[in-house]
Motif scaffolding. Sequence first.
Motif: not given
Length: 184
Positions: A26-30, A78-80
Amino acid sequence: MTSAIAFTAPTRRALVLAALAMAVVVLASNILVQYAINDWLTWGAITYPFAFLVSELANRAHGPAHARRIAYVGFAVAVMASLLLAPARIALASGLAFACSQLLDIHVFHRLRNGRWWRAPLIATLLAALLDTAVFWSIAFAGEDLPWVTWAIGDLGVKLAMGVLLLLPFRLWIGRRANGRSRS
């Protein structure tokens, strides 16, 4: 009846690794969604479908409760991290889209799990990708002077194609489990 299925309890290590994998995807995608490949596609579309693969593998082996736990932990991490490494609008849009689409994916997968091996992951991924795309792109880039609608359509097409391609690792994983440790 899906209620009669006996799931194996995941080890603490398996839960941590799956949640970490979810957070990294998710982080990579963001981060990657901010970089266009061309006029209709961003790099984030290629990485994000792996989030569905992670939750579907966890769901297959350990059931929907553990898949949700992995999604919640991965989501929080991931959001943090995204709030630190990506614009707030992307982090927040991603968080909402992720939560909605992962819960849909887990629910649909569990409901369809007793059919042919490919049915649950394919339909769950396709429906969740549609929801994720609609929620994410309408929040993250609406009002921006960017070709975001074109990117959303292109990204959705790639997410759907990746959903089909990721059936191969899913099948290999369930085949390995069936021949090895346990049947799920």
